[in-house]
Design a protein around this motif. Structure first.
Motif, PDB file in Angstrom:
ATOM      1  N   ARG A 124      36.041  49.458  20.691  1.00  0.00           N
ATOM      2  CA  ARG A 124      36.311  50.738  20.060  1.00  0.00           C
ATOM      3  C   ARG A 124      35.010  51.531  19.900  1.00  0.00           C
ATOM      4  NH1 ARG A 124      35.810  52.081  14.646  1.00  0.00           N
ATOM      5  NH2 ARG A 124      34.669  50.588  13.386  1.00  0.00           N
ATOM      6  N   PHE A 125      33.891  50.871  20.232  1.00  0.00           N
ATOM      7  CA  PHE A 125      32.607  51.549  20.097  1.00  0.00           C
ATOM      8  C   PHE A 125      32.171  52.229  21.380  1.00  0.00           C
ATOM      9  CE2 PHE A 125      32.720  48.122  17.028  1.00  0.00           C
ATOM     10  CZ  PHE A 125      32.499  48.830  15.864  1.00  0.00           C
ATOM     11  N   GLU A 126      33.045  52.255  22.371  1.00  0.00           N
ATOM     12  CA  GLU A 126      32.655  52.858  23.653  1.00  0.00           C
ATOM     13  C   GLU A 126      33.691  53.835  24.151  1.00  0.00           C
ATOM     14  OE1 GLU A 126      32.014  49.783  26.483  1.00  0.00           O
ATOM     15  OE2 GLU A 126      30.260  49.012  25.432  1.00  0.00           O
ATOM     16  N   GLY A 127      33.211  54.993  24.466  1.00  0.00           N
ATOM     17  CA  GLY A 127      33.887  55.848  25.411  1.00  0.00           C
ATOM     18  C   GLY A 127      35.063  56.706  25.042  1.00  0.00           C
ATOM     19  N   ASP A 128      35.845  56.411  24.031  1.00  0.00           N
ATOM     20  CA  ASP A 128      37.079  57.161  23.845  1.00  0.00           C
ATOM     21  C   ASP A 128      36.833  58.569  23.308  1.00  0.00           C
ATOM     22  OD1 ASP A 128      38.747  55.243  24.754  1.00  0.00           O
ATOM     23  OD2 ASP A 128      38.863  54.200  22.826  1.00  0.00           O
ATOM     24  N   ALA A 129      37.937  59.306  23.215  1.00  0.00           N
ATOM     25  CA  ALA A 129      37.891  60.635  22.595  1.00  0.00           C
ATOM     26  C   ALA A 129      38.882  60.633  21.447  1.00  0.00           C
ATOM     27  CB  ALA A 129      38.266  61.684  23.629  1.00  0.00           C
TER      28      ALA A 129
END
Lengths: 188, 693
Positions: A165-170
């Motif tokens: 959840r610490f990478e990449g989403d918007a």
């Protein structure tokens, strides 16, 4: 007063030139020895340390990798995880399914791999390793080890990767967060 | 407001850096001083502009501006103030800006300090440094912009990140952004992460200065030792920071990654080690050029290789080429970074070839003796280069070539490094011991043997002592032998020189030692660095060859025994930290010979599904008792503990400290500035106009 000059005689010049040649030869021999040592180390080290990074299907079916220490990746099936801590040494066993290649989204790839009924499965066993924090259903397992004669992969090294959840989403907006979506829904 | 401020400063910085490059190149081609002054002014203004950008981003992190995509991705409502600060380098975009800002700081300092001293080199220095800065600002502007904001399409509900307002889009509701903010990766929530990345970045970017001076020297054809003297301190400072970064990185891995070690031969770790190796070779071999006018080509190769490795390490870490705990996520900056690295390396290599063909890089003296100091220095350099090549091969060469030729990816395991590197490190330590005892020009074997006699005898005595007390592993004895020899030689050289002063000046020993260090800080600072490297070596050998480890499941009151240590499990504590992580803490007591020596609290931190094991450690010079909590069963309150005894591991950190002190001493030398360089004859009629000094 007479000027004193000193010139090297031909014999002295020859002697110096000979000395330089000898030194040059020493440098050359030393350089060749060192180069040979480095090349030998790199070659023998590569033979011992190289691990083919292959798929589960290749581990199980390709005879060229039989008995070799290889690196393989797969998707962990959660209900197969067994951690035996009854003895002094932890024994971890679980089953992995083929990891779908070239999928841009890790979470989707893991879900596809875990739910594909036709995926190849391989049992993995690791002895004497700490219980990995990320060992869970639909985690990506990256394992280094050898396929045993019983078809179980004996892992010397286990690494796991999960969609973070610490990478990449918007951020995601629900309907209540933007009136436009509501209008569109009403219209349809 | 902060996003607009940061973005506009960044754009202005990009413009200034491009102008600096253009003006410097034009000034070099036309010898026009006014253009050079313009280039300098544009270069110097870049740093304040990037400072505004960096502080705008920092202010946004501190004031929770979640509309900014970067702030949203690296902080959340629970992030403590300290980690809001470190979030500046917590992900790709912010870290890239921070990196570029540090580089511009170095460039700012180097230009201001050297402007009047090396006028002939300045056009090249400005052009090469600012081209690098401009490239990195360009990456920030076009590919990894930290000032992008979230925008909501009110019709579709889609959210996109953009630096400028896209047509028809609106600001998303702030409370939704705040609630969904991601927070800092738990691996980065550690004290080591506060210092480790900045130190490493400072080390990396610092090498742009010696690189640019070397390139400027070749461009201007002024290949005297001027560029070396100008960059000596810059090289040492960069090397110091890089060393610090590597040591702190090791400490972070030891504390946070929970596997009982500090160096795993991970490709990204190795990528940071490569420039250090070449940089170390460089700071040694420049001494030979200064003293004897030799190794001119070699020094250029080394500094260009060092900077090339810096760029490659940056590419490897930031492009997603290698998946590692240290690397950033896959990014679009990979291709431009690769092309920039290839261009810089290619152009530099071509320049060396051209200047060599022109005969500008001829050495003043030939190598005359295989035992001379310059030869031994070169040999040690060759060992450093060999280490660089074999580590590069294992980390990048073999995997890339295998993939290209066979289509199957190959990774090189730790076994490779365990075979390849020890003989080279042994040779490195041996030469580190022998080379300082040799003389420039010619040294006979007899003289070298006499010089090394006392340190060798003390080393033999130490090894005998170790053997008697139980260290009989041949590998350990060989390793300790060369390591102790290097350290004893450093101490012996100080002792011998102090004795000579005592005899000639009648000084007491402390006064003589102080006098030595104040008169020749470079030399004696170097010996302190060697001592630090010795201490590190002893720590590495001890902790690698003699680590002991066991594991067991324990119920409350049960114990685990390893060597003469007993670990008793006393109970469990469950707690929630201020940043909302759930902590499972094991209370354990360490006993030795029945006596309690420490109470430790190894724990598992759970950051909403992402767990980390934080070790409990009892540290002494002798060893570390390192305890990991691996599992906790709520039903039985049982825990699984892993116990490691890591002998001498703390010497690595102490050795690092000694190395830092030595480097600071060595770089704190008396001013060695050469006489002001005569300005090059200027073709333009506007000679000397506006030249500041």
């Amino acid at each position: 007063m007479a000027r004193v000059t000193w010139e090297k005689t031909d014999a002295a010049k020859d002697f110096l030139a000979q000395g330089r040649q000898t030194e040059r030869l020493k440098f050359l021999v030393g350089g060749v020895i060192l180069l040979g040592l480095v090349l030998y180390l790199a070659f023998s080290g590569t033979l011992l340390g190289a691990r083919f990074f292959i798929t589960i299907d290749e581990v199980l079916n390709d005879p060229q990798f039989a008995g070799q220490t290889v690196r393989a990746t797969g998707v962990v099936l959660g209900d197969t995880i067994v951690i035996d801590e009854s003895s002094d040494t932890t024994i971890i066993t679980f089953t992995v399914a083929t990891f779908p290649e070239n999928h841009p989204n890790l979470a989707e790839a893991l879900h596809i791999g875990a739910t594909d009924p036709n995926a190849t499965l391989m049992q993995v066993r690791a002895v004497g390793q700490p219980k990995p924090e990320l060992l869970r259903h639909e985690a990506q397992a990256i394992m280094t080890g050898t396929l045993g004669p019983d078809g179980v992969f004996l892992a010397d090294e286990l690494n796991f990767k999960c969609p973070s959840r610490f990478e990449g989403d918007a951020p995601v907006m629900g309907q209540q967060d933007h009136p436009g979506m509501e209008r569109l829904d009403n219209a349809s | 407001m902060l996003a607009e401020l940061g973005l506009s400063s960044l754009l202005l910085a990009l413009a200034a850096s491009v102008i600096a490059v253009g003006a410097a190149v034009y000034a070099a081609r036309t010898d026009n001083q006014r253009w050079l002054v313009s280039a300098r002014n544009a270069a110097v203004i870049t740093f304040p502009l990037l400072t505004v950008s960096t502080f705008a981003l920092l202010a946004a992190l501190m004031t929770e501006q979640y509309q900014m995509a970067y702030v949203w991705s690296v902080t959340d409502l629970d992030t403590p103030t300290l980690y809001r600060f470190t979030a500046l380098w917590g992900s790709q975009a912010g870290s890239l800006l921070f990196w570029t800002w540090l580089m511009s700081l170095f460039v700012f300092g180097a230009i201001l300090i050297n402007w009047g001293r090396y006028p002939r080199l300045m056009p090249g220095v400005i052009a090469y440094t600012m081209a690098t800065v401009a490239f990195f600002i360009g990456l920030s502007v076009f590919l990894e912009n930290p000032f992008e904001r979230w925008w909501l399409d009110p019709i579709t509900g889609a959210i996109t990140a953009a630096a400028l307002v896209p047509a028809g889009m609106v600001v998303p509701p702030p409370q939704i952004l705040a609630e969904q903010s991601q927070g800092l990766n738990p691996l980065l929530r550690h004290f080591g992460m506060i210092i480790h990345p900045p130190m490493l970045y400072l080390g990396f970017v610092g090498f742009v200065i010696p690189f640019a001076f070397a390139m400027a020297a070749m461009t201007s054809r002024d290949l005297s030792t001027g560029w070396i003297i100008a960059t000596r301190r810059w090289s040492l400072v960069a090397w110091l920071f890089l060393s610090l970064g590597l040591i702190l990185g090791g400490r972070w891995a030891y504390d946070v990654l929970g596997w009982g070690g500090y160096w795993g031969w991970d490709p990204v770790e190795n990528a940071a080690f490569l420039p250090w190796l070449l940089g170390t070779a460089f700071i040694h071999s420049v001494m030979i050029q200064e003293k004897r006018g030799m190794l001119k080509v070699w020094n250029l190769v080394l500094i260009i290789g060092t900077f090339s490795m810096v760029l490659f390490a940056t590419f490897a870490t930031r492009s997603g080429l290698i998946e590692s705990v240290h690397s950033f996520a896959r990014s679009e900056i990979g291709l431009p970074m690769f092309l920039f690295w290839a261009a810089i390396t290619g152009v530099s290599a071509y320049m060396i070839l051209v200047r060599r063909r022109e005969g500008l890089l001829k050495d003043d003296h030939p190598f005359t003796n295989i035992l001379s100091r310059e030869t031994l220095f070169v040999l040690n350099n060759v060992v450093f280069v060999a280490l660089t090549l074999v580590i590069f091969w294992g980390s990048f060469g073999a995997p890339i070539i295998s993939e290209m030729t066979t289509g199957t990816e190959v990774t090189i395991g730790v076994e490779y490094y365990n075979i390849v590197t020890p003989p080279l490190f042994i040779l490195m330590y041996f030469l580190m011991g022998v080379a300082p005892l040799s003389a420039y020009g010619v040294t006979s074997l007899r003289r070298l043997g006499l010089n090394i006699l006392y340190p060798a005898v003390i080393t033999a005595f130490t090894l005998a002592l170790l053997a008697v007390t139980g260290t009989t592993d041949p590998a350990a004895l060989v390793g300790y032998g060369v390591t102790f020899l290097a350290g004893y030689v450093a101490l012996w050289e100080v002792w011998r020189a102090a004795q000579a002063r005592q005899r000639s000046k009648g000084e007491s020993l402390p006064v003589a030692v102080l006098a030595l260090f104040s008169r020749n800080r470079r030399r004696y600072g170097g010996y302190v660095v060697h001592l630090g490297v010795t201490v590190i070596g002893i720590g590495v050998i001890g902790s690698t060859l003699f680590q002991a480890q066991t594991e067991r499941q324990l119920r409350v009151g049960e114990s685990l025994v390893l060597q003469d240590y007993t670990l008793r499990y006393d109970g469990i504590t469950l707690a929630t930290a201020e940043d909302n992580r759930e902590m499972t803490i094991a209370d354990v007591t360490v006993l030795r010979g029945g006596q309690e020596i420490a109470r430790l609290r190894p724990r598992i931190d759970d950051f909403n599904g992402m767990a980390m094991s934080i070790a409990g450690q009892h540290s002494t010079i002798e060893n570390d008792v390192y305890v990991l909590l691996n599992d906790f069963r709520e039903d039985t309150q049982a825990v699984r503990l892993w116990l490691y005894i890591n002998p001498l591991v703390n010497l690595i950190w102490w050795g690092g400290l000694i190395l830092i002190v030595g480097t600071l001493l060595g770089s704190w030398t008396a001013d060695t500035t050469p006489q002001r360089q005569p300005a090059k004859p200027v073709k333009s009629a506007r000679v000397g106009e506006g030249v500041a000094s």
